[in-house]
Design a protein around this motif. Structure first.
Motif, PDB file in Angstrom:
ATOM      1  N   ASP A   1      17.257  19.457  45.584  1.00 51.54           N
ATOM      2  CA  ASP A   1      16.377  18.553  44.865  1.00 51.54           C
ATOM      3  C   ASP A   1      16.078  19.302  43.701  1.00 51.54           C
ATOM      4  O   ASP A   1      15.992  18.462  42.566  1.00 51.54           O
ATOM      5  CB  ASP A   1      14.941  18.515  45.730  1.00 51.54           C
ATOM      6  N   ALA A   2      16.292  20.559  43.365  1.00 53.67           N
ATOM      7  CA  ALA A   2      16.021  21.177  42.120  1.00 53.67           C
ATOM      8  C   ALA A   2      17.075  20.742  41.257  1.00 53.67           C
ATOM      9  O   ALA A   2      16.708  20.444  39.859  1.00 53.67           O
ATOM     10  CB  ALA A   2      16.086  22.633  42.321  1.00 53.67           C
ATOM     11  N   ASP A   3      18.261  20.672  41.294  1.00 47.81           N
ATOM     12  CA  ASP A   3      19.113  20.317  40.537  1.00 47.81           C
ATOM     13  C   ASP A   3      20.306  19.543  41.526  1.00 47.81           C
ATOM     14  O   ASP A   3      21.442  20.276  41.487  1.00 47.81           O
ATOM     15  CB  ASP A   3      19.876  21.582  39.579  1.00 47.81           C
ATOM     16  N   PRO A   4      20.139  18.208  41.079  1.00 41.00           N
ATOM     17  CA  PRO A   4      21.115  17.467  42.000  1.00 41.00           C
ATOM     18  C   PRO A   4      22.500  17.622  41.598  1.00 41.00           C
ATOM     19  O   PRO A   4      23.437  17.502  42.129  1.00 41.00           O
ATOM     20  CB  PRO A   4      20.710  15.956  42.042  1.00 41.00           C
ATOM     21  N   ALA A   5      22.749  17.574  39.993  1.00 39.90           N
ATOM     22  CA  ALA A   5      24.005  17.661  39.621  1.00 39.90           C
ATOM     23  C   ALA A   5      24.823  18.993  40.047  1.00 39.90           C
ATOM     24  O   ALA A   5      26.038  19.122  39.719  1.00 39.90           O
ATOM     25  CB  ALA A   5      23.792  17.664  38.110  1.00 39.90           C
ATOM     26  N   ALA A   6      23.969  20.093  40.097  1.00 41.90           N
ATOM     27  CA  ALA A   6      24.523  21.170  40.640  1.00 41.90           C
ATOM     28  C   ALA A   6      25.201  21.323  42.098  1.00 41.90           C
ATOM     29  O   ALA A   6      25.907  22.158  42.187  1.00 41.90           O
ATOM     30  CB  ALA A   6      23.759  22.219  40.499  1.00 41.90           C
ATOM     31  N   SER A   7      25.248  20.112  42.636  1.00 44.07           N
ATOM     32  CA  SER A   7      25.480  20.202  44.008  1.00 44.07           C
ATOM     33  C   SER A   7      26.876  19.675  44.267  1.00 44.07           C
ATOM     34  O   SER A   7      27.479  19.754  45.337  1.00 44.07           O
ATOM     35  CB  SER A   7      24.382  18.983  44.943  1.00 44.07           C
ATOM     36  N   TYR A   8      27.576  19.263  43.188  1.00 45.35           N
ATOM     37  CA  TYR A   8      28.854  18.970  43.240  1.00 45.35           C
ATOM     38  C   TYR A   8      29.402  19.386  41.916  1.00 45.35           C
ATOM     39  O   TYR A   8      28.739  19.544  40.759  1.00 45.35           O
ATOM     40  CB  TYR A   8      28.759  17.509  43.523  1.00 45.35           C
ATOM     41  N   VAL A   9      30.886  19.541  41.639  1.00 46.18           N
ATOM     42  CA  VAL A   9      31.449  19.611  40.489  1.00 46.18           C
ATOM     43  C   VAL A   9      32.734  18.604  40.406  1.00 46.18           C
ATOM     44  O   VAL A   9      33.117  18.257  41.395  1.00 46.18           O
ATOM     45  CB  VAL A   9      32.118  21.195  40.406  1.00 46.18           C
ATOM     46  N   VAL A  10      32.996  18.222  39.098  1.00 46.40           N
ATOM     47  CA  VAL A  10      33.984  17.003  39.005  1.00 46.40           C
ATOM     48  C   VAL A  10      35.182  17.639  38.317  1.00 46.40           C
ATOM     49  O   VAL A  10      34.855  18.389  37.382  1.00 46.40           O
ATOM     50  CB  VAL A  10      33.371  15.866  38.372  1.00 46.40           C
ATOM     51  N   LEU A  11      36.481  17.514  38.987  1.00 41.55           N
ATOM     52  CA  LEU A  11      37.673  17.888  38.184  1.00 41.55           C
ATOM     53  C   LEU A  11      38.116  16.623  37.952  1.00 41.55           C
ATOM     54  O   LEU A  11      38.436  15.806  38.680  1.00 41.55           O
ATOM     55  CB  LEU A  11      38.607  18.801  39.037  1.00 41.55           C
ATOM     56  N   ASP A  12      38.742  16.597  36.675  1.00 44.33           N
ATOM     57  CA  ASP A  12      39.394  15.286  36.165  1.00 44.33           C
ATOM     58  C   ASP A  12      40.980  15.573  36.552  1.00 44.33           C
ATOM     59  O   ASP A  12      41.469  16.581  36.079  1.00 44.33           O
ATOM     60  CB  ASP A  12      39.214  14.727  34.764  1.00 44.33           C
ATOM     61  N   ALA A  13      41.574  14.593  37.225  1.00 42.22           N
ATOM     62  CA  ALA A  13      43.154  14.723  37.448  1.00 42.22           C
ATOM     63  C   ALA A  13      43.702  13.623  37.094  1.00 42.22           C
ATOM     64  O   ALA A  13      44.325  12.819  37.874  1.00 42.22           O
ATOM     65  CB  ALA A  13      43.475  15.236  38.884  1.00 42.22           C
ATOM     66  N   PRO A  14      43.832  13.041  35.781  1.00 39.27           N
ATOM     67  CA  PRO A  14      44.564  11.947  35.492  1.00 39.27           C
ATOM     68  C   PRO A  14      46.020  11.884  35.712  1.00 39.27           C
ATOM     69  O   PRO A  14      46.657  13.095  35.589  1.00 39.27           O
ATOM     70  CB  PRO A  14      44.344  11.781  33.968  1.00 39.27           C
ATOM     71  N   GLY A  15      46.618  10.918  36.538  1.00 37.63           N
ATOM     72  CA  GLY A  15      48.071  10.825  36.685  1.00 37.63           C
ATOM     73  C   GLY A  15      48.144  11.424  38.390  1.00 37.63           C
ATOM     74  O   GLY A  15      49.164  11.291  38.485  1.00 37.63           O
ATOM     75  N   ALA A  16      47.399  11.981  38.765  1.00 34.83           N
ATOM     76  CA  ALA A  16      47.471  12.516  40.289  1.00 34.83           C
ATOM     77  C   ALA A  16      47.363  11.278  40.900  1.00 34.83           C
ATOM     78  O   ALA A  16      46.845  10.284  40.943  1.00 34.83           O
ATOM     79  CB  ALA A  16      46.526  13.457  40.399  1.00 34.83           C
ATOM     80  N   ASP A  17      48.439  11.463  41.927  1.00 32.48           N
ATOM     81  CA  ASP A  17      48.581  10.493  42.951  1.00 32.48           C
ATOM     82  C   ASP A  17      48.147  10.946  44.390  1.00 32.48           C
ATOM     83  O   ASP A  17      49.088  11.463  45.121  1.00 32.48           O
ATOM     84  CB  ASP A  17      49.916   9.806  42.844  1.00 32.48           C
ATOM     85  N   PRO A  18      46.959  10.906  44.988  1.00 33.35           N
ATOM     86  CA  PRO A  18      46.767  11.211  46.186  1.00 33.35           C
ATOM     87  C   PRO A  18      47.178  10.353  47.378  1.00 33.35           C
ATOM     88  O   PRO A  18      46.711  10.400  48.356  1.00 33.35           O
ATOM     89  CB  PRO A  18      45.180  11.476  46.089  1.00 33.35           C
ATOM     90  N   SER A  19      47.874   9.483  47.115  1.00 33.46           N
ATOM     91  CA  SER A  19      48.107   8.273  48.041  1.00 33.46           C
ATOM     92  C   SER A  19      49.566   8.659  49.199  1.00 33.46           C
ATOM     93  O   SER A  19      49.653   8.214  50.032  1.00 33.46           O
ATOM     94  CB  SER A  19      48.845   7.252  47.516  1.00 33.46           C
ATOM     95  N   SER A  20      50.119  10.017  49.016  1.00 34.41           N
ATOM     96  CA  SER A  20      50.975  10.528  49.532  1.00 34.41           C
ATOM     97  C   SER A  20      50.662  11.949  49.931  1.00 34.41           C
ATOM     98  O   SER A  20      50.062  12.529  49.393  1.00 34.41           O
ATOM     99  CB  SER A  20      52.294  10.447  48.773  1.00 34.41           C
ATOM    100  N   ASP A  21      51.430  12.345  51.148  1.00 31.68           N
ATOM    101  CA  ASP A  21      51.169  13.831  51.186  1.00 31.68           C
ATOM    102  C   ASP A  21      51.731  14.884  50.270  1.00 31.68           C
ATOM    103  O   ASP A  21      51.147  15.851  49.917  1.00 31.68           O
ATOM    104  CB  ASP A  21      52.032  14.109  52.593  1.00 31.68           C
ATOM    105  N   ALA A  22      52.784  14.269  49.617  1.00 32.78           N
ATOM    106  CA  ALA A  22      53.328  15.168  48.414  1.00 32.78           C
ATOM    107  C   ALA A  22      52.193  15.299  47.285  1.00 32.78           C
ATOM    108  O   ALA A  22      52.033  16.314  46.828  1.00 32.78           O
ATOM    109  CB  ALA A  22      54.463  14.868  48.028  1.00 32.78           C
ATOM    110  N   GLY A  23      51.702  14.059  47.111  1.00 30.85           N
ATOM    111  CA  GLY A  23      50.526  14.121  46.082  1.00 30.85           C
ATOM    112  C   GLY A  23      49.383  14.609  46.501  1.00 30.85           C
ATOM    113  O   GLY A  23      48.704  15.455  45.599  1.00 30.85           O
TER     114      GLY A  23
END
Length: 168
Positions: free
Chosen positions: A42-64
């Motif tokens: 509750d003290a800092d909700p934004a610190a509970s996760y970090v975001v990495l941007d991966a434009p162009g990444a394709d997580p729809s396959s095992d290789a991705g």
């Protein structure tokens, strides 16, 4: 090759969210608002996760997925220790409610064949609503539960998503 942008360090208590889709800012805003609202700190909700941007990444396959996992792990020790990644891909942002892809970071190289088979009985990834992210991350990091338990819950849910153990 996947290119990641974002912070260079993370706290072990911060869930890792990888954003691969940048087509709908309103949907992304809904996801981040839900992540903040459901944060365990509750003290800092934004610190509970970090975001990495991966434009162009394709997580729809095992290789991705393999490429994405390798790039996150290559960022260093604080990243490679994460037990799960949460991916905000196109299907995640278009779903109602949003449905992040939870991906185990364990591979066949990390476990013996029997352990790996048990881990991925329902797949190496499943969908979760954003408010499920923090509980999944915390319980996997602490070893309270296994990835396969969350995957089984998602598999059994009518919509195929993990909400929480009270809803599924």
């Amino acid at each position: 090759m996947v290119e990641l942008a974002g912070p260079s360090e993370r706290s072990e208590f911060a869930a890792v969210v990888v954003r691969t889709d940048f087509t709908d800012e309103a949907a992304w805003h809904r996801v981040t608002m839900e992540l903040r609202k459901s944060a365990l700190d509750d003290a800092d909700p934004a610190a509970s996760y970090v975001v990495l941007d991966a434009p162009g990444a394709d997580p729809s396959s095992d290789a991705g997925l393999d490429a994405l996992l390798a790039e996150v792990a290559a960022r260093g020790e604080s990243w490679e220790e994460a037990a799960v990644l949460f991916v905000a891909d196109g299907p995640a942002l278009r779903a109602e409610p949003p449905a992040l892809l939870a991906v185990t970071t364990f591979t066949r190289d990390d476990l013996d064949e029997e352990e790996y088979a048990e881990l991925v009985e329902f797949g190496r990834a499943f969908r979760t609503v954003p408010h499920g992210v923090h509980a999944i991350h915390a319980n996997l990091e602490l070893g309270n539960m296994g990835f396969e338990e969350y995957a089984a819950s998602a598999h059994e849910a009518p919509d195929g998503m993990f909400h929480d153990f009270l809803d599924n």
